[in-house]
Design a protein around this motif. Structure first.
Motif, mmCIF file in Angstrom:
data_model
loop_
_atom_site.group_PDB
_atom_site.id
_atom_site.type_symbol
_atom_site.label_atom_id
_atom_site.label_comp_id
_atom_site.label_asym_id
_atom_site.label_seq_id
_atom_site.Cartn_x
_atom_site.Cartn_y
_atom_site.Cartn_z
ATOM 1 N N ILE A 102 0.731 -1.064 -0.110
ATOM 2 C CA ILE A 102 0.095 -0.065 -0.087
ATOM 3 C C ILE A 102 0.934 1.217 -0.061
ATOM 4 C CG2 ILE A 102 -1.730 1.321 1.131
ATOM 5 C CD1 ILE A 102 -2.876 -1.268 2.092
ATOM 6 N N MET A 103 2.020 1.203 0.808
ATOM 7 C CA MET A 103 2.838 2.395 0.870
ATOM 8 C C MET A 103 3.459 2.592 -0.481
ATOM 9 S SD MET A 103 4.861 2.224 4.498
ATOM 10 C CE MET A 103 5.827 3.479 4.320
ATOM 11 N N ILE A 104 3.908 1.570 -1.393
ATOM 12 C CA ILE A 104 4.327 1.661 -2.625
ATOM 13 C C ILE A 104 3.465 2.247 -3.680
ATOM 14 C CG2 ILE A 104 5.240 0.600 -4.507
ATOM 15 C CD1 ILE A 104 6.610 -1.358 -2.406
ATOM 16 N N VAL A 105 2.235 1.713 -3.435
ATOM 17 C CA VAL A 105 1.232 2.310 -4.553
ATOM 18 C C VAL A 105 0.903 3.855 -3.976
ATOM 19 C CG1 VAL A 105 -1.291 1.958 -5.112
ATOM 20 C CG2 VAL A 105 0.184 -0.100 -4.809
ATOM 21 N N GLU A 106 0.685 4.103 -2.879
ATOM 22 C CA GLU A 106 0.356 5.712 -2.566
ATOM 23 C C GLU A 106 1.627 6.531 -2.606
ATOM 24 O OE1 GLU A 106 -2.536 6.547 -1.512
ATOM 25 O OE2 GLU A 106 -3.428 4.598 -1.811
ATOM 26 N N LEU A 107 2.511 5.988 -2.704
ATOM 27 C CA LEU A 107 3.778 6.938 -3.236
ATOM 28 C C LEU A 107 3.679 7.112 -4.411
ATOM 29 C CD1 LEU A 107 6.841 5.858 -0.883
ATOM 30 C CD2 LEU A 107 5.787 8.310 -1.174
ATOM 31 N N GLN A 108 3.468 6.279 -5.201
ATOM 32 C CA GLN A 108 3.485 6.339 -6.745
ATOM 33 C C GLN A 108 2.343 7.296 -7.224
ATOM 34 O OE1 GLN A 108 5.742 5.473 -8.742
ATOM 35 N NE2 GLN A 108 4.769 6.485 -10.462
ATOM 36 N N ARG A 109 1.169 7.206 -6.461
ATOM 37 C CA ARG A 109 -0.179 7.857 -6.774
ATOM 38 C C ARG A 109 0.152 9.365 -6.241
ATOM 39 N NH1 ARG A 109 -5.549 5.493 -4.063
ATOM 40 N NH2 ARG A 109 -4.693 4.014 -5.511
ATOM 41 N N GLY A 110 0.909 9.601 -5.173
ATOM 42 C CA GLY A 110 0.996 11.117 -4.707
ATOM 43 C C GLY A 110 2.288 11.757 -5.337
ATOM 44 N N LYS A 111 2.711 11.152 -6.571
ATOM 45 C CA LYS A 111 4.024 11.625 -7.041
ATOM 46 C C LYS A 111 3.954 13.115 -7.383
ATOM 47 C CE LYS A 111 6.979 11.150 -10.894
ATOM 48 N NZ LYS A 111 7.174 10.406 -12.354
ATOM 49 N N ASP A 112 2.742 13.537 -8.098
ATOM 50 C CA ASP A 112 2.442 14.860 -8.409
ATOM 51 C C ASP A 112 2.433 15.788 -7.235
ATOM 52 O OD1 ASP A 112 2.544 14.078 -11.143
ATOM 53 O OD2 ASP A 112 0.361 13.751 -11.129
ATOM 54 N N LYS A 113 1.798 15.473 -6.181
ATOM 55 C CA LYS A 113 1.714 16.060 -4.926
ATOM 56 C C LYS A 113 2.984 16.371 -4.271
ATOM 57 C CE LYS A 113 -3.051 14.267 -4.141
ATOM 58 N NZ LYS A 113 -3.987 13.456 -3.574
ATOM 59 N N ILE A 114 3.758 15.292 -4.073
ATOM 60 C CA ILE A 114 5.133 15.541 -3.709
ATOM 61 C C ILE A 114 5.989 16.588 -4.366
ATOM 62 C CG2 ILE A 114 7.383 14.304 -3.221
ATOM 63 C CD1 ILE A 114 5.416 11.680 -2.424
ATOM 64 N N GLU A 115 5.753 16.345 -5.528
ATOM 65 C CA GLU A 115 6.623 17.439 -6.360
ATOM 66 C C GLU A 115 6.279 18.700 -6.339
ATOM 67 O OE1 GLU A 115 6.209 15.677 -10.566
ATOM 68 O OE2 GLU A 115 7.913 14.159 -9.955
ATOM 69 N N TRP A 116 4.735 18.962 -6.025
ATOM 70 C CA TRP A 116 4.053 20.366 -5.685
ATOM 71 C C TRP A 116 4.589 20.704 -4.494
ATOM 72 C CZ3 TRP A 116 1.341 22.376 -1.903
ATOM 73 C CH2 TRP A 116 0.778 23.652 -2.264
ATOM 74 N N GLU A 117 4.933 19.786 -3.343
ATOM 75 C CA GLU A 117 5.359 20.442 -2.299
ATOM 76 C C GLU A 117 6.801 20.820 -2.350
ATOM 77 O OE1 GLU A 117 2.731 17.527 0.725
ATOM 78 O OE2 GLU A 117 4.945 16.790 -0.057
ATOM 79 N N CYS A 118 7.455 20.108 -3.047
ATOM 80 C CA CYS A 118 9.019 20.456 -3.391
ATOM 81 C C CYS A 118 9.008 21.818 -4.098
ATOM 82 C CB CYS A 118 9.792 19.323 -4.082
ATOM 83 S SG CYS A 118 10.275 17.760 -3.175
ATOM 84 N N ASP A 119 8.260 22.104 -5.225
ATOM 85 C CA ASP A 119 8.090 23.129 -5.991
ATOM 86 C C ASP A 119 7.728 24.392 -5.140
ATOM 87 O OD1 ASP A 119 9.280 21.749 -8.106
ATOM 88 O OD2 ASP A 119 7.204 21.418 -9.041
ATOM 89 N N ASN A 120 6.895 24.299 -4.013
ATOM 90 C CA ASN A 120 6.409 25.357 -3.356
ATOM 91 C C ASN A 120 6.978 25.526 -1.929
ATOM 92 O OD1 ASN A 120 4.370 26.398 -5.233
ATOM 93 N ND2 ASN A 120 3.357 24.171 -4.903
ATOM 94 N N GLY A 121 8.329 25.382 -1.712
ATOM 95 C CA GLY A 121 9.034 25.533 -0.595
ATOM 96 C C GLY A 121 9.058 24.608 0.501
ATOM 97 N N ILE A 159 13.635 9.161 -3.955
ATOM 98 C CA ILE A 159 12.783 8.755 -2.688
ATOM 99 C C ILE A 159 12.011 7.490 -2.630
ATOM 100 C CG2 ILE A 159 10.844 9.432 -1.323
ATOM 101 C CD1 ILE A 159 11.425 12.492 -1.963
ATOM 102 N N TYR A 160 11.342 7.328 -4.127
ATOM 103 C CA TYR A 160 10.870 6.328 -4.189
ATOM 104 C C TYR A 160 11.556 4.930 -4.279
ATOM 105 C CZ TYR A 160 7.120 3.090 -6.747
ATOM 106 O OH TYR A 160 6.227 2.187 -6.934
#
Length: 191
Positions: free
Chosen positions: A97-116, A146-147
């Motif tokens: 589940i962690m592996i699937v959810e990390l892949q699913r949240g890839k765009d949100k993690i990148e958004w967090e990094c792009d927004n400080g 990270i993945y």
């Protein structure tokens, strides 16, 4: 013939205690990391708390295993031998589940990094009101690093737990064979 402790240079009981100590330390550290920075990686409210709780549960069962082996307790060794298969299955499901959810949240993690390093707004609205920011080390390494680190760590964790279960099982079998042995008293060796 089963090997007693294939990977370590210590005897079975001491080797299993050291192995359990290693698993306990990194499981508790991983649980704390998930409680602290989990909302930056997983975006459904209690998800990171469940993953962190499973890590702390693994640490607790490792602590019980250390005490059971340290005291040479047959009963507590059997309790640990009973608990480990269930915990391994729970950890395997958690890893998937962690592996699937990390892949699913890839765009949100990148958004967090792009927004400080600020938290994804949906996570903040869902109940996480932490004041910390996303560690910059995660952002500089990139999502693929990270993945890969998470996938590798989860697979190594499962392998370590399976090996600890093997050592607990082997020690419990050894304790059972001790019951049939006769001691040196009253001519036991010569009877």
């Amino acid at each position: 013939m089963w090997c007693d402790n294939c990977l370590l240079l210590f005897p079975l009981r001491v080797g299993a205690m050291l192995w359990a100590t290693l698993i306990m330390l990194y499981s508790i550290a991983g649980g704390i990391v998930l409680f602290k920075w989990g909302p930056f990686l997983f975006f459904t409210y209690p998800e990171w708390q469940i993953y962190g709780g499973v890590g702390l549960a693994v640490g607790f069962v490792c602590l019980i295993t250390i005490f059971a082996l340290g005291n040479r307790s047959y009963i507590w060794t059997r309790v640990c031998k009973f608990l480990w298969p269930f915990l391994i299955i729970v950890c395997a499901v958690r890893a998937i589940i962690m592996i699937v959810e990390l892949q699913r949240g890839k765009d949100k993690i990148e958004w967090e990094c792009d927004n400080g390093g600020q938290i994804w707004t949906a996570s903040a609205e869902a109940g996480y009101a932490g004041s910390t920011s996303f560690p910059s080390g995660f952002c500089t390494s990139g999502f693929s690093s990270i993945y890969a680190a998470f996938v590798g760590a989860l697979l190594v964790d499962l392998a370590f737990q399976i090996y600890l279960f093997f050592m607990v099982w082997r020690y419990q079998k050894r304790l059972e064979s001790y019951q049939g042995m006769k001691g040196p008293f009253a001519g036991g060796y010569y009877a």
